[in-house]
Scaffold this motif. Structure first.
Motif, PDB file in Angstrom:
ATOM      1  N   LEU A   1      -4.815  -7.589   2.682  1.00 56.41           N
ATOM      2  CA  LEU A   1      -4.599  -7.059   4.037  1.00 56.41           C
ATOM      3  C   LEU A   1      -3.115  -6.909   4.340  1.00 56.41           C
ATOM      4  O   LEU A   1      -2.708  -5.949   4.998  1.00 56.41           O
ATOM      5  CB  LEU A   1      -5.236  -7.978   5.066  1.00 56.41           C
ATOM      6  N   ASP A   2      -2.306  -7.824   3.850  1.00 53.31           N
ATOM      7  CA  ASP A   2      -0.854  -7.733   4.078  1.00 53.31           C
ATOM      8  C   ASP A   2      -0.284  -6.470   3.479  1.00 53.31           C
ATOM      9  O   ASP A   2       0.579  -5.815   4.065  1.00 53.31           O
ATOM     10  CB  ASP A   2      -0.136  -8.956   3.500  1.00 53.31           C
ATOM     11  N   SER A   3      -0.748  -6.089   2.287  1.00 47.22           N
ATOM     12  CA  SER A   3      -0.284  -4.855   1.663  1.00 47.22           C
ATOM     13  C   SER A   3      -0.686  -3.633   2.490  1.00 47.22           C
ATOM     14  O   SER A   3       0.096  -2.711   2.672  1.00 47.22           O
ATOM     15  CB  SER A   3      -0.848  -4.714   0.251  1.00 47.22           C
ATOM     16  N   LEU A   4      -1.903  -3.628   2.979  1.00 49.64           N
ATOM     17  CA  LEU A   4      -2.385  -2.502   3.768  1.00 49.64           C
ATOM     18  C   LEU A   4      -1.616  -2.374   5.076  1.00 49.64           C
ATOM     19  O   LEU A   4      -1.425  -1.277   5.576  1.00 49.64           O
ATOM     20  CB  LEU A   4      -3.885  -2.661   4.053  1.00 49.64           C
TER      21      LEU A   4
ATOM     22  N   LEU B   1      -3.038  16.586  -3.566  1.00 52.39           N
ATOM     23  CA  LEU B   1      -4.166  16.965  -4.406  1.00 52.39           C
ATOM     24  C   LEU B   1      -5.504  16.966  -3.687  1.00 52.39           C
ATOM     25  O   LEU B   1      -6.484  17.494  -4.215  1.00 52.39           O
ATOM     26  CB  LEU B   1      -4.267  16.004  -5.599  1.00 52.39           C
ATOM     27  N   ALA B   2      -5.568  16.359  -2.514  1.00 51.39           N
ATOM     28  CA  ALA B   2      -6.862  16.195  -1.847  1.00 51.39           C
ATOM     29  C   ALA B   2      -6.756  16.404  -0.342  1.00 51.39           C
ATOM     30  O   ALA B   2      -5.705  16.204   0.251  1.00 51.39           O
ATOM     31  CB  ALA B   2      -7.418  14.798  -2.120  1.00 51.39           C
ATOM     32  N   ASP B   3      -7.893  16.783   0.235  1.00 53.89           N
ATOM     33  CA  ASP B   3      -7.944  16.953   1.679  1.00 53.89           C
ATOM     34  C   ASP B   3      -7.892  15.609   2.401  1.00 53.89           C
ATOM     35  O   ASP B   3      -7.292  15.492   3.460  1.00 53.89           O
ATOM     36  CB  ASP B   3      -9.232  17.689   2.074  1.00 53.89           C
ATOM     37  N   THR B   4      -8.535  14.591   1.814  1.00 51.36           N
ATOM     38  CA  THR B   4      -8.579  13.262   2.415  1.00 51.36           C
ATOM     39  C   THR B   4      -8.293  12.219   1.350  1.00 51.36           C
ATOM     40  O   THR B   4      -8.808  12.302   0.241  1.00 51.36           O
ATOM     41  CB  THR B   4      -9.980  12.984   3.019  1.00 51.36           C
ATOM     42  N   VAL B   5      -7.465  11.242   1.691  1.00 50.56           N
ATOM     43  CA  VAL B   5      -7.143  10.142   0.775  1.00 50.56           C
ATOM     44  C   VAL B   5      -7.526   8.831   1.462  1.00 50.56           C
ATOM     45  O   VAL B   5      -7.129   8.576   2.593  1.00 50.56           O
ATOM     46  CB  VAL B   5      -5.635  10.117   0.426  1.00 50.56           C
ATOM     47  N   TYR B   6      -8.320   8.042   0.752  1.00 53.94           N
ATOM     48  CA  TYR B   6      -8.702   6.720   1.237  1.00 53.94           C
ATOM     49  C   TYR B   6      -8.002   5.672   0.382  1.00 53.94           C
ATOM     50  O   TYR B   6      -7.971   5.796  -0.839  1.00 53.94           O
ATOM     51  CB  TYR B   6     -10.217   6.500   1.118  1.00 53.94           C
ATOM     52  N   GLY B   7      -7.443   4.657   1.014  1.00 52.03           N
ATOM     53  CA  GLY B   7      -6.815   3.553   0.294  1.00 52.03           C
ATOM     54  C   GLY B   7      -7.624   2.286   0.498  1.00 52.03           C
ATOM     55  O   GLY B   7      -8.032   1.979   1.614  1.00 52.03           O
TER      56      GLY B   7
ATOM     57  N   PHE C   1      -8.147   3.102  -5.246  1.00 48.97           N
ATOM     58  CA  PHE C   1      -8.666   1.743  -5.314  1.00 48.97           C
ATOM     59  C   PHE C   1      -7.568   0.820  -5.820  1.00 48.97           C
ATOM     60  O   PHE C   1      -6.993   1.046  -6.871  1.00 48.97           O
ATOM     61  CB  PHE C   1      -9.876   1.700  -6.251  1.00 48.97           C
ATOM     62  N   GLY C   2      -7.252  -0.211  -5.047  1.00 45.54           N
ATOM     63  CA  GLY C   2      -6.133  -1.084  -5.399  1.00 45.54           C
ATOM     64  C   GLY C   2      -4.825  -0.426  -5.007  1.00 45.54           C
ATOM     65  O   GLY C   2      -3.844  -0.462  -5.747  1.00 45.54           O
ATOM     66  N   CYS C   3      -4.800   0.176  -3.827  1.00 42.73           N
ATOM     67  CA  CYS C   3      -3.661   1.000  -3.405  1.00 42.73           C
ATOM     68  C   CYS C   3      -2.392   0.213  -3.092  1.00 42.73           C
ATOM     69  O   CYS C   3      -1.318   0.799  -3.008  1.00 42.73           O
ATOM     70  CB  CYS C   3      -4.043   1.849  -2.204  1.00 42.73           C
ATOM     71  N   GLY C   4      -2.509  -1.104  -2.935  1.00 45.53           N
ATOM     72  CA  GLY C   4      -1.314  -1.887  -2.598  1.00 45.53           C
ATOM     73  C   GLY C   4      -0.717  -1.415  -1.295  1.00 45.53           C
ATOM     74  O   GLY C   4      -1.415  -1.273  -0.294  1.00 45.53           O
ATOM     75  N   VAL C   5       0.562  -1.127  -1.292  1.00 47.22           N
ATOM     76  CA  VAL C   5       1.234  -0.664  -0.077  1.00 47.22           C
ATOM     77  C   VAL C   5       1.157   0.857   0.087  1.00 47.22           C
ATOM     78  O   VAL C   5       1.751   1.419   0.994  1.00 47.22           O
ATOM     79  CB  VAL C   5       2.709  -1.145  -0.027  1.00 47.22           C
ATOM     80  N   GLY C   6       0.435   1.516  -0.796  1.00 50.49           N
ATOM     81  CA  GLY C   6       0.186   2.952  -0.645  1.00 50.49           C
ATOM     82  C   GLY C   6       1.207   3.873  -1.276  1.00 50.49           C
ATOM     83  O   GLY C   6       1.316   5.033  -0.877  1.00 50.49           O
TER      84      GLY C   6
ATOM     85  N   ASN D   1       7.500  -7.470  -1.028  1.00 48.43           N
ATOM     86  CA  ASN D   1       8.458  -6.960  -2.021  1.00 48.43           C
ATOM     87  C   ASN D   1       7.726  -6.218  -3.143  1.00 48.43           C
ATOM     88  O   ASN D   1       8.101  -6.303  -4.299  1.00 48.43           O
ATOM     89  CB  ASN D   1       9.307  -8.094  -2.583  1.00 48.43           C
ATOM     90  N   TYR D   2       6.695  -5.479  -2.757  1.00 52.50           N
ATOM     91  CA  TYR D   2       5.859  -4.805  -3.749  1.00 52.50           C
ATOM     92  C   TYR D   2       6.658  -3.853  -4.640  1.00 52.50           C
ATOM     93  O   TYR D   2       6.476  -3.824  -5.846  1.00 52.50           O
ATOM     94  CB  TYR D   2       4.722  -4.053  -3.055  1.00 52.50           C
TER      95      TYR D   2
END
Length: 84
Positions: free
Chosen positions: A79-82, A68-74, A54-59, A10-11
């Protein structure tokens, strides 16, 4: 289980509740994107090569950072959020 796993299901609602009278999720995301766009402009770059959320939660923000970017890392400790 990571401390933040409890919010993964329920983020959106937990975030909305934490914002209270300050606004809503869309306004918070727009504000962050506006700040990053300003930084990008000051750096004289049309696009960032990559961004780390960093700290992306559910994204929620990660989904928009592709503007804004070519590549986004979360990256997140939950792990449940990811997975969501």
């Amino acid at each position: 289980m990571a401390e933040f796993d409890q919010f993964s299901g329920n983020y959106d609602q937990a975030l909305e509740d934490s914002l209270g009278k300050l606004g809503n999720i869309d306004l918070a995301l727009k504000s962050k994107l506006d700040i990053l766009s300003e930084l990008q402009e000051k750096a004289g770059s049309a696009r960032f090569e990559r961004i780390l959320d960093f700290g992306c939660g559910v994204g929620l923000l990660s989904q928009h950072l592709g503007q804004l970017a070519d590549t986004v890392y979360g990256l997140d400790v939950s792990l449940d959020s990811l997975r969501n």
